[in-house]
Design an enzyme around this catalytic site. Structure first.
Site, PDB file in Angstrom:
ATOM      1  N   ASN A  11      16.110  16.471   0.095  1.00 43.53           N
ATOM      2  CA  ASN A  11      16.641  15.586   0.537  1.00 43.53           C
ATOM      3  C   ASN A  11      17.325  14.827   0.580  1.00 43.53           C
ATOM      4  O   ASN A  11      17.537  14.211  -1.190  1.00 43.53           O
ATOM      5  CB  ASN A  11      14.863  14.746   0.365  1.00 43.53           C
ATOM      6  CG  ASN A  11      15.298  12.916   1.070  1.00 43.53           C
ATOM      7  OD1 ASN A  11      16.243  12.525   1.661  1.00 43.53           O
ATOM      8  ND2 ASN A  11      14.672  11.965   0.601  1.00 43.53           N
ATOM      9  N   LYS A  13      18.748  11.820   1.521  1.00 45.73           N
ATOM     10  CA  LYS A  13      19.061  10.217   1.965  1.00 45.73           C
ATOM     11  C   LYS A  13      20.505  10.632   2.492  1.00 45.73           C
ATOM     12  O   LYS A  13      20.640  11.383   3.487  1.00 45.73           O
ATOM     13  CB  LYS A  13      18.476   9.727   0.280  1.00 45.73           C
ATOM     14  CG  LYS A  13      17.455  10.742  -0.402  1.00 45.73           C
ATOM     15  CD  LYS A  13      17.496   9.924  -1.005  1.00 45.73           C
ATOM     16  CE  LYS A  13      16.264  10.235  -1.738  1.00 45.73           C
ATOM     17  NZ  LYS A  13      15.262   9.313  -3.050  1.00 45.73           N
ATOM     18  N   HIS A  98       7.852   7.690   3.326  1.00 48.16           N
ATOM     19  CA  HIS A  98       9.343   8.177   2.059  1.00 48.16           C
ATOM     20  C   HIS A  98       8.977   6.451   1.676  1.00 48.16           C
ATOM     21  O   HIS A  98       8.661   5.992   2.898  1.00 48.16           O
ATOM     22  CB  HIS A  98      10.341   8.270   2.662  1.00 48.16           C
ATOM     23  CG  HIS A  98      10.901   8.973   1.030  1.00 48.16           C
ATOM     24  ND1 HIS A  98      11.555   7.737   0.414  1.00 48.16           N
ATOM     25  CD2 HIS A  98      11.166  10.204   0.807  1.00 48.16           C
ATOM     26  CE1 HIS A  98      11.815   8.525  -0.908  1.00 48.16           C
ATOM     27  NE2 HIS A  98      11.822   9.727  -0.391  1.00 48.16           N
ATOM     28  N   GLU A 168       4.682  11.858  -4.052  1.00 46.99           N
ATOM     29  CA  GLU A 168       6.042  10.634  -5.007  1.00 46.99           C
ATOM     30  C   GLU A 168       5.778   9.339  -5.625  1.00 46.99           C
ATOM     31  O   GLU A 168       5.934   8.319  -4.533  1.00 46.99           O
ATOM     32  CB  GLU A 168       6.620  10.686  -4.030  1.00 46.99           C
ATOM     33  CG  GLU A 168       7.253  11.871  -3.179  1.00 46.99           C
ATOM     34  CD  GLU A 168       9.113  12.177  -2.652  1.00 46.99           C
ATOM     35  OE1 GLU A 168       9.714  12.071  -3.195  1.00 46.99           O
ATOM     36  OE2 GLU A 168       9.075  10.703  -1.830  1.00 46.99           O
ATOM     37  N   ILE A 173      10.816   7.695  -8.963  1.00 44.16           N
ATOM     38  CA  ILE A 173      11.913   7.704  -7.888  1.00 44.16           C
ATOM     39  C   ILE A 173      12.895   7.393  -8.878  1.00 44.16           C
ATOM     40  O   ILE A 173      13.257   6.211  -8.741  1.00 44.16           O
ATOM     41  CB  ILE A 173      11.328   7.265  -6.335  1.00 44.16           C
ATOM     42  CG1 ILE A 173      10.028   8.942  -6.313  1.00 44.16           C
ATOM     43  CG2 ILE A 173      12.817   7.860  -5.719  1.00 44.16           C
ATOM     44  CD1 ILE A 173       9.879   7.975  -4.682  1.00 44.16           C
ATOM     45  N   GLY A 237      15.690  15.131  -4.663  1.00 39.03           N
ATOM     46  CA  GLY A 237      16.207  13.938  -4.144  1.00 39.03           C
ATOM     47  C   GLY A 237      18.137  14.676  -4.668  1.00 39.03           C
ATOM     48  O   GLY A 237      18.123  15.425  -4.154  1.00 39.03           O
TER      49      GLY A 237
HETATM   50  P1  PGA Z   1      14.732  12.131  -6.843  1.00 38.60           P
HETATM   51  O1  PGA Z   1      14.466  11.264  -5.261  1.00 38.60           O
HETATM   52  O2  PGA Z   1      14.427  13.380  -7.136  1.00 38.60           O
HETATM   53  O3  PGA Z   1      16.416  11.317  -6.188  1.00 38.60           O
HETATM   54  O4  PGA Z   1      14.701  10.960  -7.755  1.00 38.60           O
HETATM   55  C1  PGA Z   1      13.099  11.749  -4.864  1.00 38.60           C
HETATM   56  C2  PGA Z   1      12.627  11.350  -3.627  1.00 38.60           C
HETATM   57  O5  PGA Z   1      12.889   9.948  -3.247  1.00 38.60           O
HETATM   58  O6  PGA Z   1      12.054  11.591  -2.191  1.00 38.60           O
END
Ligand code: PGA
Length: 255
Positions: A11, A13, A98, A168, A173, A237
């Site tokens: 992901n 983002k 999400h 998640e 996160i 992410g």
């Molecule tokens: P991260 O994000 O791996 O940077 O913690 C995960 C996500 O939000 O899907």
């Protein structure tokens, strides 16, 4: 018995900032993916980069996914993108619910509508669920149960083959990998999620619905999370934008 394939979702983002960078990272991921035997990789770039990457030759085990879609198919919705656009651009998957979309206004009802829209379109849905905080009275369990019950409200059984659940926990996160959830706790949650799903669908084919973990996954914790946490893969992410870290990560999952 055939070994179930693992899934790693990248992901991206709101990154990277340029098309050139997106192409470079994607081609690095493609090389790494060719080294795996048992893992599917779903790259979810921004919508702008999705159409660019969709023009490249995408072959198994790599797939493209959309980070979100709008629930309506037609209409006057400035700034929104519908499932036809992302599917036409090359996406086989779409992330739904999400936590960063939920905190920008996606209610349980909207998540439910988006899930139905994606599934009816024939694409696969990656449904994200997760509690904001952990409490000592285990209220987070009923929170997760409610999220699953509302997301699947009215979703026909026949669509389950096209569903992936990404657990998640929001508190995990965007942190350091040492702050990710531990594999033991994750194992309990994956059992709990499968149980809730089987209750919702009265035990029909829910066992095959993959459950992934997401939240501060890196190459260092990926293997333990998958092996000991007993999940079917990961949603990654930040670490998915670093080609060499992501290569080690998917190889660790693939082992
Ligand atoms: P991260 O994000 O791996 O940077 O913690 C995960 C996500 O939000 O899907």
């Amino acid at each position: 018995m055939k070994k179930k394939r693992k899934i790693v979702v990248a992901n991206w983002k709101m990154a990277p900032n340029t098309i050139d960078e997106a192409k470079k990272i994607f081609s690095g991921i493609r090389k790494s993916a060719n080294l795996t035997k048992n893992t599917d990789i779903v790259v979810c770039p921004s919508h702008v980069h999705l159409s660019v990457l969709g023009n490249l030759k995408i072959k198994k085990p790599i797939y493209l996914g959309s980070q979100d879609i709008f629930q309506e198919e037609n209409g006057l919705f400035t700034g929104q993108v519908n499932f036809k656009m992302v599917s036409d651009a090359g996406a086989d998957f779409a992330i739904v619910g999400h936590s960063e979309r939920r905190s920008s206004g996606d209610t349980e009802e909207i998540v439910n509508q988006k899930l139905k829209t994606v599934l009816k379109s024939g694409m696969k849905a990656i449904l994200c669920i997760g509690e904001d905080v952990r409490d000592t009275e285990a209220k987070y369990l009923s929170f997760i149960k409610n999220q699953l019950e509302s997301a699947f409200n009215g979703v026909l059984k026949k669509y389950l083959d096209n569903v992936v659940i990404a657990y998640e926990p929001v508190w995990a996160i965007g942190k350091k990998d040492t702050d990710a959830m531990g594999p033991d706790e994750l194992h309990q949650m994956s059992i709990f999620i499968k149980k809730v799903l089987s209750d919702i669908y009265k035990k029909s084919n829910t066992r095959d619905v993959p459950v992934l973990y997401g939240g501060s996954v890196t190459d260092r914790n990926a293997r333990d999370l998958v092996q000991e946490g007993e999940v079917d893969g990961l949603l990654v992410g930040r670490a998915s934008l670093n080609v060499s870290v992501f290569k080690d990560l998917i190889l660790a999952v693939d082992k």
